[in-house]
Design a protein around this motif. Structure first.
Motif: not given
Length: 162
Positions: A2, A4-6, A8-9, A11-13, A16
């Motif tokens: 998957d 998709d998580n890469l 959005n990495l 945006e995730q950081y 946080e």
């Protein structure tokens, strides 16, 4: 896999980091608010404490002047009415009582100066007394925001003595 998580990495950081910054800011604002409140409280009541202390010293001299004794008793009575909280009503009442206390204390100092009459030494005036209090307590500069802030050139102009 998957991917998709890469995507959005970043945006995730970002999220946080944003949450950590908010939590740090909340903690710092709470501490600064506590410190500011303690300092303002100290500044507001140091003058009253010094008035009471000087009244104690004057009484210890045992001067038998009815005007002086009456004014000191009036000061003590007014001080008992001062509430040590930060309610809106208490603050308004404090301001009213403080004006009366300052005037009565001026009267006490003038009466004391007439009784002692030492020409070699300069008498204690209320202005000198108040300057000593401000020196001890310091002065906090507070930021006051109003509608005209866009017209001001810098924030230093907005600092006002409290």
């Amino acid at each position: 896999m998957d991917f998709d998580n890469l995507l959005n990495l970043e945006e995730q950081y970002y999220q946080e980091g944003f949450r950590e910054g908010q939590n740090e800011n909340i903690t710092q604002n709470f501490l600064e608010g506590k410190q500011y409140g303690l300092q303002v409280g100290f500044q507001r009541f140091i003058l009253l404490g010094q008035m009471e202390g000087l009244c104690n010293v004057i009484e210890s001299y045992g001067l038998q002047n009815p005007v002086l004794v009456k004014n000191i008793q009036t000061i003590r009575t007014l001080m008992k009415d001062v509430k040590m909280n930060n309610d809106d009503e208490s603050v308004v009442e404090y301001e009213k009582v403080l004006v009366k206390l300052k005037n009565k204390f001026r009267t006490v100092l003038i009466t004391l100066q007439r009784l002692v009459k030492n020409e070699k030494k300069k008498g204690l005036t209320f202005e000198i007394f108040e300057d000593v209090s401000k020196t001890i307590a310091g002065e906090i500069k507070g930021f006051v925001e109003d509608e005209n802030t866009a017209e001001r050139k810098n924030t230093q102009d907005q600092a006002q003595s409290w």
